[in-house]
Scaffold this motif. Sequence first.
Motif, PDB file in Angstrom:
ATOM      1  N   HIS A  17       1.035  -1.030   0.090  1.00  0.00           N
ATOM      2  CA  HIS A  17      -0.186  -0.164  -0.020  1.00  0.00           C
ATOM      3  C   HIS A  17       1.007   1.101   0.101  1.00  0.00           C
ATOM      4  O   HIS A  17       0.272   2.402   0.392  1.00  0.00           O
ATOM      5  N   THR A  18       2.686   0.937  -0.310  1.00  0.00           N
ATOM      6  CA  THR A  18       3.456   2.711  -0.234  1.00  0.00           C
ATOM      7  C   THR A  18       4.051   2.363  -1.426  1.00  0.00           C
ATOM      8  O   THR A  18       4.463   1.316  -2.357  1.00  0.00           O
ATOM      9  N   LEU A  19       3.405   3.915  -1.943  1.00  0.00           N
ATOM     10  CA  LEU A  19       4.435   3.952  -2.618  1.00  0.00           C
ATOM     11  C   LEU A  19       5.718   5.162  -2.889  1.00  0.00           C
ATOM     12  O   LEU A  19       5.959   5.456  -1.918  1.00  0.00           O
ATOM     13  N   VAL A  20       6.646   4.882  -3.182  1.00  0.00           N
ATOM     14  CA  VAL A  20       8.030   5.031  -3.126  1.00  0.00           C
ATOM     15  C   VAL A  20       8.778   5.486  -4.109  1.00  0.00           C
ATOM     16  O   VAL A  20       8.709   5.262  -5.328  1.00  0.00           O
ATOM     17  N   ASP A  52      -5.960   2.402  -4.093  1.00  0.00           N
ATOM     18  CA  ASP A  52      -5.003   1.244  -2.674  1.00  0.00           C
ATOM     19  C   ASP A  52      -3.319   1.380  -2.598  1.00  0.00           C
ATOM     20  O   ASP A  52      -2.906   0.961  -1.946  1.00  0.00           O
ATOM     21  N   ILE A  53      -3.144   2.850  -2.317  1.00  0.00           N
ATOM     22  CA  ILE A  53      -2.163   3.173  -1.705  1.00  0.00           C
ATOM     23  C   ILE A  53      -2.464   4.292  -1.043  1.00  0.00           C
ATOM     24  O   ILE A  53      -2.982   5.235  -0.743  1.00  0.00           O
ATOM     25  N   ARG A  54      -2.315   3.588   0.376  1.00  0.00           N
ATOM     26  CA  ARG A  54      -2.469   4.485   1.265  1.00  0.00           C
ATOM     27  C   ARG A  54      -1.369   5.509   2.326  1.00  0.00           C
ATOM     28  O   ARG A  54      -1.794   5.863   3.040  1.00  0.00           O
ATOM     29  N   VAL A  55      -0.927   5.314   1.195  1.00  0.00           N
ATOM     30  CA  VAL A  55       1.358   5.981   2.483  1.00  0.00           C
ATOM     31  C   VAL A  55       1.961   5.729   0.918  1.00  0.00           C
ATOM     32  O   VAL A  55       2.369   5.821   0.729  1.00  0.00           O
ATOM     33  N   ALA A  56       3.137   7.023   1.392  1.00  0.00           N
ATOM     34  CA  ALA A  56       4.055   7.324   0.011  1.00  0.00           C
ATOM     35  C   ALA A  56       5.343   7.833   0.722  1.00  0.00           C
ATOM     36  O   ALA A  56       5.451   8.199   1.887  1.00  0.00           O
ATOM     37  N   VAL A  57       6.124   6.656   0.570  1.00  0.00           N
ATOM     38  CA  VAL A  57       7.789   7.699   0.945  1.00  0.00           C
ATOM     39  C   VAL A  57       7.920   7.973  -0.393  1.00  0.00           C
ATOM     40  O   VAL A  57       8.346   7.896  -1.114  1.00  0.00           O
ATOM     41  N   TYR A 187      13.145  11.490  13.413  1.00  0.00           N
ATOM     42  CA  TYR A 187      14.201   9.987  13.829  1.00  0.00           C
ATOM     43  C   TYR A 187      14.914  10.287  12.787  1.00  0.00           C
ATOM     44  O   TYR A 187      15.527  10.965  12.247  1.00  0.00           O
ATOM     45  N   VAL A 188      16.449   9.608  13.599  1.00  0.00           N
ATOM     46  CA  VAL A 188      17.589  10.080  13.102  1.00  0.00           C
ATOM     47  C   VAL A 188      18.252   7.919  13.259  1.00  0.00           C
ATOM     48  O   VAL A 188      18.111   7.885  14.281  1.00  0.00           O
ATOM     49  N   VAL A 189      18.289   7.737  12.565  1.00  0.00           N
ATOM     50  CA  VAL A 189      18.817   6.434  12.295  1.00  0.00           C
ATOM     51  C   VAL A 189      20.485   6.098  12.121  1.00  0.00           C
ATOM     52  O   VAL A 189      20.637   6.992  11.593  1.00  0.00           O
ATOM     53  N   PRO A 190      20.737   4.763  11.711  1.00  0.00           N
ATOM     54  CA  PRO A 190      22.027   4.328  11.210  1.00  0.00           C
ATOM     55  C   PRO A 190      22.045   4.528   8.947  1.00  0.00           C
ATOM     56  O   PRO A 190      20.536   4.690   9.065  1.00  0.00           O
ATOM     57  N   ASP A 191      23.132   5.289   9.402  1.00  0.00           N
ATOM     58  CA  ASP A 191      23.438   5.670   7.935  1.00  0.00           C
ATOM     59  C   ASP A 191      22.886   4.682   7.175  1.00  0.00           C
ATOM     60  O   ASP A 191      22.918   3.495   7.252  1.00  0.00           O
ATOM     61  N   GLY A 192      22.260   4.792   6.324  1.00  0.00           N
ATOM     62  CA  GLY A 192      21.150   3.496   4.799  1.00  0.00           C
ATOM     63  C   GLY A 192      20.406   2.895   5.458  1.00  0.00           C
ATOM     64  O   GLY A 192      20.028   2.085   4.824  1.00  0.00           O
ATOM     65  N   THR A 193      19.803   3.515   6.585  1.00  0.00           N
ATOM     66  CA  THR A 193      18.265   2.586   7.150  1.00  0.00           C
ATOM     67  C   THR A 193      17.493   3.654   7.240  1.00  0.00           C
ATOM     68  O   THR A 193      16.306   2.971   7.834  1.00  0.00           O
ATOM     69  N   ALA A 194      17.593   4.724   6.618  1.00  0.00           N
ATOM     70  CA  ALA A 194      16.324   5.138   6.737  1.00  0.00           C
ATOM     71  C   ALA A 194      14.953   5.319   5.847  1.00  0.00           C
ATOM     72  O   ALA A 194      14.242   4.805   6.309  1.00  0.00           O
ATOM     73  N   LEU A 195      15.294   4.692   5.085  1.00  0.00           N
ATOM     74  CA  LEU A 195      14.662   4.282   4.363  1.00  0.00           C
ATOM     75  C   LEU A 195      13.409   2.483   4.857  1.00  0.00           C
ATOM     76  O   LEU A 195      11.986   2.284   4.965  1.00  0.00           O
ATOM     77  N   GLU A 196      14.268   1.754   5.424  1.00  0.00           N
ATOM     78  CA  GLU A 196      13.658   0.439   5.747  1.00  0.00           C
ATOM     79  C   GLU A 196      13.321   1.178   6.865  1.00  0.00           C
ATOM     80  O   GLU A 196      11.640   1.210   6.865  1.00  0.00           O
ATOM     81  N   ILE A 201       7.153   2.429   9.674  1.00  0.00           N
ATOM     82  CA  ILE A 201       6.459   3.286   9.592  1.00  0.00           C
ATOM     83  C   ILE A 201       4.835   3.404   8.192  1.00  0.00           C
ATOM     84  O   ILE A 201       3.810   3.203   9.145  1.00  0.00           O
ATOM     85  N   ALA A 202       5.617   3.377   7.368  1.00  0.00           N
ATOM     86  CA  ALA A 202       4.193   3.241   6.554  1.00  0.00           C
ATOM     87  C   ALA A 202       3.438   1.786   6.665  1.00  0.00           C
ATOM     88  O   ALA A 202       2.219   2.191   6.162  1.00  0.00           O
ATOM     89  N   GLU A 203       3.945   0.981   7.092  1.00  0.00           N
ATOM     90  CA  GLU A 203       3.408  -0.449   6.849  1.00  0.00           C
ATOM     91  C   GLU A 203       2.571  -0.083   8.325  1.00  0.00           C
ATOM     92  O   GLU A 203       1.093  -0.607   7.736  1.00  0.00           O
ATOM     93  N   ARG A 204       3.215   0.831   9.361  1.00  0.00           N
ATOM     94  CA  ARG A 204       2.154   0.089  10.703  1.00  0.00           C
ATOM     95  C   ARG A 204       0.799   1.700  10.308  1.00  0.00           C
ATOM     96  O   ARG A 204      -0.731   1.555  10.277  1.00  0.00           O
ATOM     97  N   ILE A 205       1.187   2.306   9.102  1.00  0.00           N
ATOM     98  CA  ILE A 205       0.138   3.752   8.679  1.00  0.00           C
ATOM     99  C   ILE A 205      -0.688   2.636   7.925  1.00  0.00           C
ATOM    100  O   ILE A 205      -1.768   2.659   8.032  1.00  0.00           O
TER     101      ILE A 205
END
Length: 266
Positions: A17-20, A52-57, A187-196, A201-205
């Motif tokens: 349900h997410t458009l990247v 069918d798209i509920r969130v976007a990244v 949020y600040v996350v380890p480099d390279g994991t922002a999309l993950e 978060i998108a899945e939860r929404i």
Amino acid sequence: MSENPREPECLVEKRGHTLVVTLNRPQARNALSTEMMRIMVEAWDRVDSDDDIRVAVLTGAGGYFCAGADLKAMSRQAPGDSFESGEFDPTHLPALLKGRRLSKPLIAAVEGPAIAGGTEILQGTDIRVAGESARFGVAEARWGLFPMGGSAVRLVRQIPYTIAADMLLTGRQVSAQEALSYGLIGYVVPDGTALEKALEIAERIAANGPVAVQNILRTIRDTEGMHEMDAFPVETALGKKVFASDDAKIGPTAFANKEKPVFTGR
Ligand SMILES: C[C@H](/C=C/C(=O)SCCNC(=O)CCNC(=O)[C@H](O)C(C)(C)COP(=O)(O)OP(=O)(O)OC[C@H]1O[C@@H](n2cnc3c(N)ncnc32)[C@H](O)[C@@H]1OP(=O)(O)O)[C@H]1CC[C@H]2[C@@H]3CCC4=CC(=O)CC[C@]4(C)[C@H]3CC[C@]12C
């Protein structure tokens, strides 16, 4: 490095349900081109039209978010000429979500530099995740330009006044940790994991009631800056729509039956 003519300058991929949406000119630190912005507007239209798209990244390729407008292109064709000629009305820059907001939540996944137009479009997103080395800034004044992507209006509404004024007037960059402390990102996350993290978060929404999510988002936007007694009628009208939905019956029933709700979006 030459640009790869076969690679689209913006990638659009549906994952459940997410458009990247991925800005894809890493050789120019994902600087905004007119072709990239054309694809971005198509993607925003798809977010708003596809139930069918509920969130976007929104993210960037190559470990970079966005270096703002293409200064090299700008040196060849001054935006002011386009404004004077009427070719562009910068009051509405849909690619940058200025004069347009999505009807569904937009999550930013930032790695590396988000500078000028990069921090401008960030302000049109709702939830923001950044790798620890990400950097933010509104650099236009450094080049004698104006942050026409909306920052001179929006930034002071999203972070403390004196920080917004500092960033806009000095053009200085701030680190991800500074941006987190100012509330520019969440949020600040380890480099390279922002999309993950953004996809998590998108899945939860996306698992929540779409009618509820979209009307809560709309209430936040439509009542911004209003006196609460003026805002409550707007909020209540949207809230009543949610309670009139099929989903508002599906949720409590699923709870009573100790089941995971499967929402319809109606
Ligand atoms: C007004 C709105 C926004 C304006 C702006 O954003 S102005 C741009 C400001 N950007 C910057 O100051 C960032 C500059 N770059 C850097 O600081 C660094 O590159 C970095 C920190 C981003 C990365 O550093 P690095 O060390 O990793 O990498 P480098 O070695 O520096 O660079 C690698 C490589 O990339 C190239 N590069 C980097 N940044 C850019 C860039 N911004 N442009 C071009 N190229 C870049 C660098 O040169 C290196 O290349 P190489 O060949 O290897 O040397 C505008 C936003 C949208 C506009 C509207 C859009 C629609 C319209 C169309 C029109 O035709 C005109 C009107 C308009 C409406 C237009 C109006 C203005 C906007 C609203």
